[in-house]
Design a protein around this motif. Structure first.
Motif, PDB file in Angstrom:
ATOM      1  N   LEU A   3      36.176  59.839  78.352  1.00 18.92           N
ATOM      2  CA  LEU A   3      35.831  58.493  78.823  1.00 18.92           C
ATOM      3  C   LEU A   3      34.421  58.108  78.406  1.00 18.92           C
ATOM      4  O   LEU A   3      34.181  56.980  77.967  1.00 18.92           O
ATOM      5  CB  LEU A   3      35.980  58.424  80.344  1.00 18.92           C
ATOM      6  CG  LEU A   3      37.405  58.499  80.888  1.00 18.92           C
ATOM      7  CD1 LEU A   3      37.403  58.518  82.416  1.00 18.92           C
ATOM      8  CD2 LEU A   3      38.243  57.324  80.386  1.00 18.92           C
ATOM      9  N   LEU A   4      33.473  59.033  78.547  1.00 22.58           N
ATOM     10  CA  LEU A   4      32.094  58.751  78.141  1.00 22.58           C
ATOM     11  C   LEU A   4      32.024  58.490  76.636  1.00 22.58           C
ATOM     12  O   LEU A   4      31.320  57.572  76.180  1.00 22.58           O
ATOM     13  CB  LEU A   4      31.200  59.926  78.528  1.00 22.58           C
ATOM     14  CG  LEU A   4      29.713  59.803  78.138  1.00 22.58           C
ATOM     15  CD1 LEU A   4      29.089  58.579  78.790  1.00 22.58           C
ATOM     16  CD2 LEU A   4      28.957  61.067  78.533  1.00 22.58           C
ATOM     17  N   SER A   5      32.751  59.292  75.867  1.00 21.60           N
ATOM     18  CA  SER A   5      32.772  59.101  74.415  1.00 21.60           C
ATOM     19  C   SER A   5      33.373  57.754  74.046  1.00 21.60           C
ATOM     20  O   SER A   5      32.894  57.087  73.108  1.00 21.60           O
ATOM     21  CB  SER A   5      33.565  60.230  73.753  1.00 21.60           C
ATOM     22  OG  SER A   5      32.992  61.487  74.030  1.00 21.60           O
ATOM     23  N   ASN A   6      34.402  57.332  74.771  1.00 21.53           N
ATOM     24  CA  ASN A   6      35.011  56.028  74.510  1.00 21.53           C
ATOM     25  C   ASN A   6      34.029  54.893  74.771  1.00 21.53           C
ATOM     26  O   ASN A   6      33.990  53.906  74.026  1.00 21.53           O
ATOM     27  CB  ASN A   6      36.254  55.842  75.379  1.00 21.53           C
ATOM     28  CG  ASN A   6      37.452  56.610  74.861  1.00 21.53           C
ATOM     29  OD1 ASN A   6      37.497  56.974  73.680  1.00 21.53           O
ATOM     30  ND2 ASN A   6      38.418  56.867  75.719  1.00 21.53           N
ATOM     31  N   VAL A   7      33.248  55.018  75.847  1.00 20.72           N
ATOM     32  CA  VAL A   7      32.253  53.986  76.159  1.00 20.72           C
ATOM     33  C   VAL A   7      31.231  53.880  75.028  1.00 20.72           C
ATOM     34  O   VAL A   7      30.900  52.784  74.558  1.00 20.72           O
ATOM     35  CB  VAL A   7      31.556  54.289  77.500  1.00 20.72           C
ATOM     36  CG1 VAL A   7      30.362  53.354  77.705  1.00 20.72           C
ATOM     37  CG2 VAL A   7      32.533  54.152  78.657  1.00 20.72           C
ATOM     38  N   MET A   8      30.719  55.024  74.583  1.00 23.67           N
ATOM     39  CA  MET A   8      29.742  55.021  73.488  1.00 23.67           C
ATOM     40  C   MET A   8      30.350  54.443  72.212  1.00 23.67           C
ATOM     41  O   MET A   8      29.731  53.633  71.523  1.00 23.67           O
ATOM     42  CB  MET A   8      29.236  56.443  73.238  1.00 23.67           C
ATOM     43  CG  MET A   8      28.387  57.016  74.340  1.00 23.67           C
ATOM     44  SD  MET A   8      27.525  58.536  73.837  1.00 23.67           S
ATOM     45  CE  MET A   8      28.932  59.595  73.434  1.00 23.67           C
ATOM     46  N   LEU A   9      31.570  54.867  71.894  1.00 28.23           N
ATOM     47  CA  LEU A   9      32.225  54.411  70.672  1.00 28.23           C
ATOM     48  C   LEU A   9      32.480  52.907  70.715  1.00 28.23           C
ATOM     49  O   LEU A   9      32.229  52.183  69.746  1.00 28.23           O
ATOM     50  CB  LEU A   9      33.541  55.171  70.477  1.00 28.23           C
ATOM     51  CG  LEU A   9      34.409  54.794  69.272  1.00 28.23           C
ATOM     52  CD1 LEU A   9      33.619  54.924  67.987  1.00 28.23           C
ATOM     53  CD2 LEU A   9      35.640  55.677  69.229  1.00 28.23           C
ATOM     54  N   THR A  10      32.972  52.414  71.850  1.00 32.16           N
ATOM     55  CA  THR A  10      33.291  50.993  71.965  1.00 32.16           C
ATOM     56  C   THR A  10      32.057  50.119  71.828  1.00 32.16           C
ATOM     57  O   THR A  10      32.077  49.096  71.132  1.00 32.16           O
ATOM     58  CB  THR A  10      33.970  50.714  73.320  1.00 32.16           C
ATOM     59  OG1 THR A  10      35.146  51.506  73.425  1.00 32.16           O
ATOM     60  CG2 THR A  10      34.345  49.251  73.450  1.00 32.16           C
TER      61      THR A  10
END
Length: 263
Positions: free
Chosen positions: A177-184
């Motif tokens: 989830l944290l990686s998705n936030v950064m990626l988005t």
């Protein structure tokens, strides 16, 4: 090499069976693309340009990024890796006479190629027909081809590392989830990087995420000069090589962990 090409081809064919899922995906992407366009239309109601981008530039950017969801432009892909780790099936994959990394990379490329050709292309077509999104020039399309291949490589390498955390964590959902936030946010998916304040732009340029979404989008829309395109492709290639090396190092560490656990 023939093995991995066969894996990619099989993954491509497998993706063709999920027609209803892709239709639902296109509708979802079109909905959010339209929503972003309405916001831009309100923002540009007084005319002019924002950060050097016209209303049509912003609209075209929004539809391109929505289309790049199909190749992992907004979130982690290849969740099957972490699932195989949790189930224990990864032991079988690691013991087979192939490269674990290249096997999953081939699977990802096959599926994402179909996604781009179907879901991505049809999503962008909606933007062209209903919002006047820009059609790229042939030269831009030619430059976009290596850019999107490198983008998929960077996207997979980053996703691979995130998925491998399942070897060490009881539940890797938080990391994902944290990686998705950064990626988005940091890839330029939500907003063009040109809209960011200078300090945040510098941070984005120093991270790999822009190579997944922002740079291919700018190339596709003809927003970069030839020299800038060459630098963008070199940046993507550097991040692809660096993240691949880090992913392979994590895999080697994970394999040592598996050996220890197995006695």
């Amino acid at each position: 090499m023939e093995l991995y090409l066969a894996v990619a081809a099989r993954s491509f064919r497998r993706a063709t069976t999920y027609r209803s899922a892709y239709l639902a995906g296109i509708i979802t992407n079109a909905f959010f693309g339209a929503l972003v366009c309405f916001v831009y239309q309100a923002l540009y109601a007084g005319g002019g340009r924002v950060a050097g981008l016209s209303l049509n530039d912003a609209i075209s950017y929004a539809w391109t990024t929505q289309s790049l969801i199909s190749i992992g432009g907004a979130w982690i892909v290849s969740a099957g890796i972490s699932q195989s780790i949790r189930s224990g099936d990864v032991i079988t994959d690691l013991s087979r006479p192939w490269s674990f990394y290249l096997y999953w990379l081939s699977r990802s490329f096959g599926e994402r190629a179909f996604n781009l050709l179907v879901r991505g292309a049809l999503t962008y077509l909606v933007g062209v027909l209903y919002f006047g999104a820009r059609l790229p020039a042939p030269a831009d399309l030619l430059a976009f081809l290596p850019a999107i291949i490198l983008a998929m490589q960077v996207s997979f390498a980053f996703s691979f590392m995130v998925n491998l955390t399942a070897f060490w964590l009881l539940d890797s959902t938080g990391v994902t989830l944290l990686s998705n936030v950064m990626l988005t946010f940091l890839s330029g998916f939500i907003l063009p990087v040109a809209f960011f304040p200078p300090a945040l732009q510098a941070l984005v340029h120093a991270l790999p995420f822009e190579s997944i979404t922002g740079l291919p989008t700018q190339i596709f829309l003809g927003q970069l000069a030839p020299a800038q395109i060459a630098r963008a492709l070199a940046t993507q290639a550097a991040w692809a090589a660096a993240l691949t090396a880090l992913g392979l190092a994590m895999q080697a560490a994970a394999m040592r962990k598996v050996v220890v656990q197995g006695g």
